[in-house]
Enzyme design. Structure first.
Site, PDB file in Angstrom:
ATOM      1  N   GLU A  25      -1.278 -27.538   4.938  1.00 21.12           N
ATOM      2  CA  GLU A  25      -0.892 -27.028   6.285  1.00 21.12           C
ATOM      3  C   GLU A  25      -0.437 -28.192   7.449  1.00 21.12           C
ATOM      4  O   GLU A  25      -1.020 -29.164   6.899  1.00 21.12           O
ATOM      5  CB  GLU A  25      -2.021 -26.137   7.027  1.00 21.12           C
ATOM      6  CG  GLU A  25      -3.221 -27.038   7.192  1.00 21.12           C
ATOM      7  CD  GLU A  25      -4.148 -26.532   8.363  1.00 21.12           C
ATOM      8  OE1 GLU A  25      -3.731 -26.493   9.393  1.00 21.12           O
ATOM      9  OE2 GLU A  25      -5.388 -26.397   8.092  1.00 21.12           O
ATOM     10  N   LYS A 159     -15.654 -24.209   9.624  1.00 21.90           N
ATOM     11  CA  LYS A 159     -16.092 -25.379  10.403  1.00 21.90           C
ATOM     12  C   LYS A 159     -17.352 -25.139  11.108  1.00 21.90           C
ATOM     13  O   LYS A 159     -17.634 -24.147  11.540  1.00 21.90           O
ATOM     14  CB  LYS A 159     -15.051 -25.741  11.418  1.00 21.90           C
ATOM     15  CG  LYS A 159     -13.703 -26.473  10.912  1.00 21.90           C
ATOM     16  CD  LYS A 159     -12.778 -27.043  11.952  1.00 21.90           C
ATOM     17  CE  LYS A 159     -11.768 -25.960  12.309  1.00 21.90           C
ATOM     18  NZ  LYS A 159     -10.688 -25.593  11.519  1.00 21.90           N
TER      19      LYS A 159
HETATM   20  N1  PSU Z   1      -9.359 -27.505   9.436  1.00 21.23           N
HETATM   21  C1  PSU Z   1      -9.316 -29.017  10.007  1.00 21.23           C
HETATM   22  N2  PSU Z   1      -8.526 -29.316  11.247  1.00 21.23           N
HETATM   23  C2  PSU Z   1      -7.814 -28.271  11.909  1.00 21.23           C
HETATM   24  C3  PSU Z   1      -7.730 -26.932  11.399  1.00 21.23           C
HETATM   25  C4  PSU Z   1      -8.588 -26.804  10.304  1.00 21.23           C
HETATM   26  O1  PSU Z   1      -9.897 -29.994   9.640  1.00 21.23           O
HETATM   27  O2  PSU Z   1      -7.232 -28.597  13.014  1.00 21.23           O
HETATM   28  C5  PSU Z   1      -6.820 -25.785  12.027  1.00 21.23           C
HETATM   29  C6  PSU Z   1      -6.354 -25.072  10.788  1.00 21.23           C
HETATM   30  O3  PSU Z   1      -4.903 -24.714  11.008  1.00 21.23           O
HETATM   31  C7  PSU Z   1      -6.928 -23.548  11.110  1.00 21.23           C
HETATM   32  C8  PSU Z   1      -7.163 -23.633  12.569  1.00 21.23           C
HETATM   33  O4  PSU Z   1      -6.327 -22.552  10.460  1.00 21.23           O
HETATM   34  O5  PSU Z   1      -7.717 -24.999  13.061  1.00 21.23           O
HETATM   35  C9  PSU Z   1      -7.869 -22.443  13.078  1.00 21.23           C
HETATM   36  O6  PSU Z   1      -7.670 -22.221  14.332  1.00 21.23           O
HETATM   37  P1  PSU Z   1      -8.251 -21.113  15.253  1.00 21.23           P
HETATM   38  O7  PSU Z   1      -9.760 -21.262  15.344  1.00 21.23           O
HETATM   39  O8  PSU Z   1      -7.566 -21.156  16.759  1.00 21.23           O
HETATM   40  O9  PSU Z   1      -7.756 -20.014  14.563  1.00 21.23           O
END
Ligand code: PSU
Ligand code: MN
Length: 303
Positions: A25, A159
């Site tokens: 990604e 996370k």
């Molecule tokens: N994992 C990481 N750093 C990030 C992300 C994931 O170590 O920045 C990003 C990914 O792109 C994931 C997004 O899909 O954060 C999730 O964002 P949200 O909680 O707004 O859906």
């Protein structure tokens, strides 16, 4: 009409020969890590995948096309750009239609990988159910994407800023297999143990590949979440992180941070509050995930 896909030279060659490809990604580059560690990490992770015998395909939206694999200069430009949109399922078509530059989240990267015929994708951590979701309704589109797009996503667990029990519940409701690699407990991104049992466990890349292919034979939509624990020498114990996460969350609340800004805000504050230790751990876990994803992709290609 077909989806507007542009392949890097390396990925185009892999498609000709049937070589295993691993999707990566770009939101982690533009919104997850500071410059220059973001571009250095992206390059290192690509090298890790090549060293493990697969081809990396970093995915981003530029000039009206989804790029499947970024040439080195495009990766540099993206890593230094300031106004890059964070694209999920809701935004990707609009961004393409209007020529915006955008980084793809887990959800949007899964969509792109599937369009490009790529079965395996490595990232750091997926989005999930945020703490306080019962009032904010903040649940990442990554979860519903896993329920509908057949890509195996290798992450270090949801996370630790999230509500992990609720995240597991939503994944279960949506029929997403959560497979922890090599241990019984679900990992929590920067830490090896979340304190929660993993729904499923696998001890070999081949078992994960076999399960991926079995889902297709059963005509089941959706992918698999592989939770790969951070290497022991790189982890930050959950007890060390808990007060830091609590502080970052209360600051986000006080500043009324919402929607797409929540995850980048929390990652940046945790980076500052750990004096950069969270970034060091994040880099180690992404590399670890890339290596496992390459082995799974090879097994899928071989089967
Ligand atoms: N994992 C990481 N750093 C990030 C992300 C994931 O170590 O920045 C990003 C990914 O792109 C994931 C997004 O899909 O954060 C999730 O964002 P949200 O909680 O707004 O859906
Ligand atoms: Mn959200």
């Amino acid at each position: 009409m077909n989806a507007p896909l542009v392949f890097s030279a390396e990925v185009a060659a892999a498609r000709q020969t049937g070589a295993p490809v691993v999707a990566l990604e770009s939101t982690i580059i533009t919104h997850g890590m500071p410059y220059p560690q973001n571009v250095e990490t992206a390059q290192t992770v690509e090298s890790d995948i090549r060293a493990a015998g697969a081809v990396p395909a970093t995915i981003a939206v530029m000039g009206g096309a989804i790029h499947i694999g970024l040439e080195p200069d495009a990766l540099q430009t993206l890593a230094q750009a300031s106004a890059v949109a964070k694209l999920s399922r809701a935004d990707i078509a609009f961004a393409l239609a209007t020529g915006q530059t955008g980084a793809t989240t887990v959800a949007a990267t899964m969509i792109a990988a599937h369009l490009a015929g790529i079965a395996v994708f490595a990232t750091g951590g997926i989005g999930g159910v945020h703490r306080g979701a019962q009032s904010s309704f903040d649940i990442s589109a990554d979860l519903t994407e896993l329920a509908q797009t057949p890509v195996t996503v290798v992450a270090a667990g949801p996370k630790a800023i999230l509500d992990l029990p609720k995240t597991l519940e939503v994944l279960e409701t949506n029929g997403v297999p959560v497979i922890t690699y090599g241990q019984d407990e679900l990992p929590a991104f920067w830490s090896r143990d979340s304190g929660l049992p993993s729904p499923l466990r696998a001890d070999s890349p081949d078992d994960i590949a076999a399960a991926h292919l079995m889902r297709a034979r059963l005509n089941l939509p959706g992918g698999q979440l592989v939770a790969n624990p951070i290497p022991a020498n790189a982890e930050i114990p959950a007890a060390t992180l808990a007060p830091i996460i609590a502080r970052a969350l209360s600051e986000a609340d006080a500043q009324a941070i919402s929607a797409k800004q929540v995850t980048p805000f929390l990652l940046q504050r945790i980076f500052e509050l750990t004096n950069g230790d969270s970034l060091t751990a994040n880099i180690a876990l992404v590399r670890n995930n890339a290596r496992l994803a390459a082995r799974i992709a090879q097994k899928i290609a071989a089967r």
